[in-house]
Enzyme design. Structure first.
Site, PDB file in Angstrom:
ATOM      1  N   HIS A   1       0.803  -1.224   0.000  1.00 56.84           N
ATOM      2  CA  HIS A   1       0.000   0.000   0.000  1.00 56.84           C
ATOM      3  C   HIS A   1       0.837   1.276   0.000  1.00 56.84           C
ATOM      4  O   HIS A   1       0.408   2.292  -0.541  1.00 56.84           O
ATOM      5  CB  HIS A   1      -0.965   0.000   1.190  1.00 56.84           C
ATOM      6  CG  HIS A   1      -0.285  -0.299   2.484  1.00 56.84           C
ATOM      7  ND1 HIS A   1       0.032  -1.595   2.871  1.00 56.84           N
ATOM      8  CD2 HIS A   1       0.150   0.508   3.478  1.00 56.84           C
ATOM      9  CE1 HIS A   1       0.638  -1.553   4.053  1.00 56.84           C
ATOM     10  NE2 HIS A   1       0.717  -0.292   4.435  1.00 56.84           N
TER      11      HIS A   1
ATOM     12  N   CYS B   1       8.012  -0.713  -1.113  1.00 54.31           N
ATOM     13  CA  CYS B   1       7.236  -0.616   0.125  1.00 54.31           C
ATOM     14  C   CYS B   1       7.707   0.645   0.841  1.00 54.31           C
ATOM     15  O   CYS B   1       8.524   1.394   0.312  1.00 54.31           O
ATOM     16  CB  CYS B   1       7.356  -1.876   0.994  1.00 54.31           C
ATOM     17  SG  CYS B   1       8.921  -2.138   1.841  1.00 54.31           S
ATOM     18  N   GLY B   2       7.209   0.879   2.032  1.00 59.30           N
ATOM     19  CA  GLY B   2       7.541   2.105   2.734  1.00 59.30           C
ATOM     20  C   GLY B   2       9.025   2.289   2.967  1.00 59.30           C
ATOM     21  O   GLY B   2       9.607   3.315   2.624  1.00 59.30           O
TER      22      GLY B   2
ATOM     23  N   GLY C   1      11.386  -0.219   2.068  1.00 62.25           N
ATOM     24  CA  GLY C   1      12.144  -1.058   1.142  1.00 62.25           C
ATOM     25  C   GLY C   1      12.741  -2.282   1.812  1.00 62.25           C
ATOM     26  O   GLY C   1      13.145  -3.222   1.144  1.00 62.25           O
TER      27      GLY C   1
ATOM     28  N   GLY D   1      11.313  -4.625   4.041  1.00 56.29           N
ATOM     29  CA  GLY D   1      10.490  -5.834   4.045  1.00 56.29           C
ATOM     30  C   GLY D   1      10.494  -6.541   2.709  1.00 56.29           C
ATOM     31  O   GLY D   1      10.652  -7.772   2.647  1.00 56.29           O
TER      32      GLY D   1
ATOM     33  N   HIS E   1      28.321  -4.372  -9.822  1.00 58.61           N
ATOM     34  CA  HIS E   1      29.171  -5.194  -8.961  1.00 58.61           C
ATOM     35  C   HIS E   1      28.463  -6.401  -8.357  1.00 58.61           C
ATOM     36  O   HIS E   1      29.106  -7.410  -8.069  1.00 58.61           O
ATOM     37  CB  HIS E   1      29.741  -4.356  -7.818  1.00 58.61           C
ATOM     38  CG  HIS E   1      30.694  -3.297  -8.276  1.00 58.61           C
ATOM     39  ND1 HIS E   1      31.458  -2.569  -7.404  1.00 58.61           N
ATOM     40  CD2 HIS E   1      31.005  -2.831  -9.516  1.00 58.61           C
ATOM     41  CE1 HIS E   1      32.206  -1.708  -8.076  1.00 58.61           C
ATOM     42  NE2 HIS E   1      31.933  -1.847  -9.362  1.00 58.61           N
TER      43      HIS E   1
ATOM     44  N   ARG F   1      36.012  -9.780 -11.937  1.00 54.74           N
ATOM     45  CA  ARG F   1      36.295 -10.107 -10.537  1.00 54.74           C
ATOM     46  C   ARG F   1      35.021 -10.208  -9.698  1.00 54.74           C
ATOM     47  O   ARG F   1      34.989 -10.888  -8.684  1.00 54.74           O
ATOM     48  CB  ARG F   1      37.241  -9.090  -9.920  1.00 54.74           C
ATOM     49  CG  ARG F   1      36.641  -7.716  -9.692  1.00 54.74           C
ATOM     50  CD  ARG F   1      37.675  -6.718  -9.186  1.00 54.74           C
ATOM     51  NE  ARG F   1      37.087  -5.491  -8.731  1.00 54.74           N
ATOM     52  CZ  ARG F   1      36.717  -4.486  -9.510  1.00 54.74           C
ATOM     53  NH1 ARG F   1      36.850  -4.585 -10.822  1.00 54.74           N
ATOM     54  NH2 ARG F   1      36.201  -3.383  -9.004  1.00 54.74           N
TER      55      ARG F   1
END
Length: 143
Positions: A9, A65-66, A68, A70, A98, A132
């Site tokens: 939401h 999400c609010g 990030g 979760g 990377h 690498r």
């Protein structure tokens, strides 16, 4: 290129704008997120995105999400997912170059919509450097 997108939401407004951007870039979009503002459980929308990316049904994923956190934590439970919680375009660029991030996690309550759109463009247009970094990526999965 196909992008899977999901949100709770807190991320609906951003998701709708991002879908518009992705379509303007002629990208195919699978929308697994909510389209409303009623409280929902983010995991219900994260797992379908992660499964699409993991299986190759989508090339990349975007989660919102609010904070990030979760969505990123949930996505990273999937074996082949490398979800990166990003706060600016520089981190997005490094996550792709990377870390070969295949899902971008956005914190809607902590970045502006223009920032989010720039971050999505960077995510889509940046490639993994390999070299690498490849051996480091190979060490991520738990055996």
């Amino acid at each position: 290129m196909k992008i899977a997108i999901g949100n709770d939401h807190a991320g609906t407004e951003y998701k709708l704008a991002i879908i518009g951007l992705l379509k303007s870039m002629d990208l195919e979009v699978s929308n697994y997120g909510t389209n409303g503002s009623d409280s929902v459980d983010y995991a219900d929308f994260v797992h379908p995105v992660a499964k699409d990316v993991e299986s190759g049904d989508a090339d990349l994923g975007i989660l919102i999400c609010g904070s990030g956190n979760g969505v990123s934590m949930t996505a990273n439970k999937h074996q082949k997912i490398r979800a990166a919680l990003c706060w600016n375009t520089e981190i997005v660029k490094l996550a792709r170059e990377h870390n070969d991030a295949n899902i971008l996690s956005l914190p809607a309550r902590f970045i502006s919509l223009p920032q989010a759109l720039d971050m999505v463009k960077t995510f889509i247009n940046t490639s993994f450097e390999g070299g690498r970094h490849e051996r480091r990526i190979e060490k991520i999965p738990c055996l």
